[in-house]
Write a protein that holds these residues in place. Structure first.
Motif, PDB file in Angstrom:
ATOM      1  N   THR A  74       0.803  -1.221   0.000  1.00  0.00           N
ATOM      2  CA  THR A  74       0.000   0.000   0.000  1.00  0.00           C
ATOM      3  C   THR A  74       0.838   1.274   0.000  1.00  0.00           C
ATOM      4  OG1 THR A  74      -0.161  -0.131   2.407  1.00  0.00           O
ATOM      5  CG2 THR A  74      -1.973  -1.090   1.129  1.00  0.00           C
ATOM      6  N   ASP A  75       2.092   1.176  -0.427  1.00  0.00           N
ATOM      7  CA  ASP A  75       2.912   2.384  -0.502  1.00  0.00           C
ATOM      8  C   ASP A  75       2.445   3.260  -1.670  1.00  0.00           C
ATOM      9  OD1 ASP A  75       5.161   1.700  -2.853  1.00  0.00           O
ATOM     10  OD2 ASP A  75       4.364  -0.057  -1.787  1.00  0.00           O
ATOM     11  N   THR A  76       2.857   4.511  -1.637  1.00  0.00           N
ATOM     12  CA  THR A  76       2.434   5.486  -2.650  1.00  0.00           C
ATOM     13  C   THR A  76       2.836   5.054  -4.054  1.00  0.00           C
ATOM     14  OG1 THR A  76       2.637   7.238  -1.004  1.00  0.00           O
ATOM     15  CG2 THR A  76       2.550   7.917  -3.313  1.00  0.00           C
ATOM     16  N   LYS A  77       4.044   4.523  -4.195  1.00  0.00           N
ATOM     17  CA  LYS A  77       4.523   4.090  -5.510  1.00  0.00           C
ATOM     18  C   LYS A  77       3.590   3.035  -6.109  1.00  0.00           C
ATOM     19  CE  LYS A  77       8.507   1.958  -7.772  1.00  0.00           C
ATOM     20  NZ  LYS A  77       9.840   1.397  -7.578  1.00  0.00           N
ATOM     21  N   ALA A  78       3.147   2.102  -5.295  1.00  0.00           N
ATOM     22  CA  ALA A  78       2.263   1.037  -5.780  1.00  0.00           C
ATOM     23  C   ALA A  78       0.892   1.587  -6.150  1.00  0.00           C
ATOM     24  CB  ALA A  78       2.122  -0.057  -4.733  1.00  0.00           C
ATOM     25  N   LEU A  79       0.355   2.461  -5.331  1.00  0.00           N
ATOM     26  CA  LEU A  79      -0.990   2.973  -5.589  1.00  0.00           C
ATOM     27  C   LEU A  79      -1.020   3.924  -6.785  1.00  0.00           C
ATOM     28  CD1 LEU A  79      -2.186   3.476  -1.910  1.00  0.00           C
ATOM     29  CD2 LEU A  79      -2.653   1.553  -3.440  1.00  0.00           C
ATOM     30  N   VAL A  80      -0.046   4.827  -6.856  1.00  0.00           N
ATOM     31  CA  VAL A  80       0.020   5.740  -8.000  1.00  0.00           C
ATOM     32  C   VAL A  80       0.387   4.963  -9.266  1.00  0.00           C
ATOM     33  CG1 VAL A  80       1.244   7.733  -8.979  1.00  0.00           C
ATOM     34  CG2 VAL A  80       0.533   7.758  -6.580  1.00  0.00           C
ATOM     35  N   GLY A  81       1.333   4.037  -9.133  1.00  0.00           N
ATOM     36  CA  GLY A  81       1.730   3.214 -10.278  1.00  0.00           C
ATOM     37  C   GLY A  81       0.575   2.411 -10.832  1.00  0.00           C
ATOM     38  N   SER A  82      -0.294   1.924  -9.954  1.00  0.00           N
ATOM     39  CA  SER A  82      -1.439   1.139 -10.421  1.00  0.00           C
ATOM     40  C   SER A  82      -2.398   1.984 -11.241  1.00  0.00           C
ATOM     41  CB  SER A  82      -2.173   0.491  -9.249  1.00  0.00           C
ATOM     42  OG  SER A  82      -2.866   1.456  -8.483  1.00  0.00           O
ATOM     43  N   LEU A 118       2.019  -8.602 -10.248  1.00  0.00           N
ATOM     44  CA  LEU A 118       3.415  -8.892  -9.930  1.00  0.00           C
ATOM     45  C   LEU A 118       4.169  -7.639  -9.501  1.00  0.00           C
ATOM     46  CD1 LEU A 118       4.344 -11.337 -12.827  1.00  0.00           C
ATOM     47  CD2 LEU A 118       4.135 -11.901 -10.389  1.00  0.00           C
ATOM     48  N   MET A 119       3.954  -6.547 -10.202  1.00  0.00           N
ATOM     49  CA  MET A 119       4.688  -5.318  -9.929  1.00  0.00           C
ATOM     50  C   MET A 119       4.253  -4.648  -8.632  1.00  0.00           C
ATOM     51  SD  MET A 119       4.774  -3.564 -13.718  1.00  0.00           S
ATOM     52  CE  MET A 119       5.294  -1.984 -13.101  1.00  0.00           C
ATOM     53  N   TYR A 120       2.968  -4.498  -8.444  1.00  0.00           N
ATOM     54  CA  TYR A 120       2.457  -3.660  -7.365  1.00  0.00           C
ATOM     55  C   TYR A 120       1.614  -4.394  -6.320  1.00  0.00           C
ATOM     56  CZ  TYR A 120       3.907   0.085 -10.505  1.00  0.00           C
ATOM     57  OH  TYR A 120       4.620   0.920 -11.317  1.00  0.00           O
ATOM     58  N   LYS A 121       1.360  -5.682  -6.506  1.00  0.00           N
ATOM     59  CA  LYS A 121       0.563  -6.495  -5.570  1.00  0.00           C
ATOM     60  C   LYS A 121      -0.885  -5.995  -5.515  1.00  0.00           C
ATOM     61  CE  LYS A 121       4.488  -8.482  -4.451  1.00  0.00           C
ATOM     62  NZ  LYS A 121       5.003  -9.221  -5.559  1.00  0.00           N
ATOM     63  N   GLN A 122      -1.527  -6.213  -4.377  1.00  0.00           N
ATOM     64  CA  GLN A 122      -2.906  -5.763  -4.156  1.00  0.00           C
ATOM     65  C   GLN A 122      -2.874  -4.658  -3.111  1.00  0.00           C
ATOM     66  OE1 GLN A 122      -5.230  -6.616  -6.082  1.00  0.00           O
ATOM     67  NE2 GLN A 122      -4.226  -8.367  -7.021  1.00  0.00           N
ATOM     68  N   PRO A 123      -3.712  -3.712  -3.127  1.00  0.00           N
ATOM     69  CA  PRO A 123      -4.913  -3.529  -3.923  1.00  0.00           C
ATOM     70  C   PRO A 123      -4.667  -2.894  -5.295  1.00  0.00           C
ATOM     71  CG  PRO A 123      -4.779  -1.758  -2.352  1.00  0.00           C
ATOM     72  CD  PRO A 123      -3.599  -2.668  -2.094  1.00  0.00           C
TER      73      PRO A 123
END
Length: 176
Positions: free
Chosen positions: A8-16, A58-63
């Motif tokens: 749930t880091d910013t990189k994952a959420l914005v990247g998604s 794979l890259m950003y996981k869930q959510p």
């Protein structure tokens, strides 16, 4: 060792969201090509969906996987590019979760790992599309099942190869 399921880091959420936009553009293009070829066979669109669903998980996981999938499905409904768009909400969410749950048990270094994850993703996602073909397009259930199975097989094979290549390249480049 099991990989983390949530990130749930910013990189994952914005990247998604960003990759979700790329996902939806590619889905719009491949969906329109499929409409010209055969609207019941979502071969290009199904392969595009399987590839991005796997790669994002794979890259950003869930959510992140769910967010990107919902972005694609909501825009698909807003642009009315497919009568099945409502069912994409479920296909994208369930497919992404299934991919993540399977992939976290593997190193994802072998093609077989990607194939196994894509089998779960494609079977669950295409079952949702099968329901759409039956209830919205009014196809006979046998025909809907055959077309969805063909879409799933193509998606499993092509998306597994693409996911392994792209994910491997991202790992080597240290972008993950």
């Amino acid at each position: 060792m099991k990989e983390k399921l949530f990130r749930t880091d910013t990189k994952a959420l914005v990247g998604s969201v960003i990759i979700g936009i790329v996902f939806l553009i590619m889905s719009q293009v491949t969906g329109r090509i499929d409409d010209l070829l055969d609207p019941t066979l979502l071969l290009l669109n199904g392969t595009c969906w399987a590839f991005f669903t796997g790669l994002i998980a794979l890259m950003y996981k869930q959510p992140a996987g769910i967010i990107a999938g919902l972005v694609e499905a909501i825009v698909a409904m807003a642009t009315a590019y497919s009568p099945l768009a409502f069912f994409f909400l479920f296909a994208n969410t369930i497919g992404s979760l299934t991919y993540s749950l399977i992939a976290r048990n593997f190193s994802m270094q072998k093609l077989s790992h990607h194939i196994i994850a894509q089998i779960g993703c494609n079977v669950t996602g295409n079952l949702c599309v099968t329901l759409g073909l039956i209830y919205i397009v009014h196809l006979d259930w046998k025909i809907a099942l055959i077309t969805s199975a063909l879409t799933a097989v193509v998606g499993i094979v092509v998306a597994s190869i693409l996911d392994k290549a792209v994910y491997g390249a991202l790992q080597k480049s240290a972008l993950l």
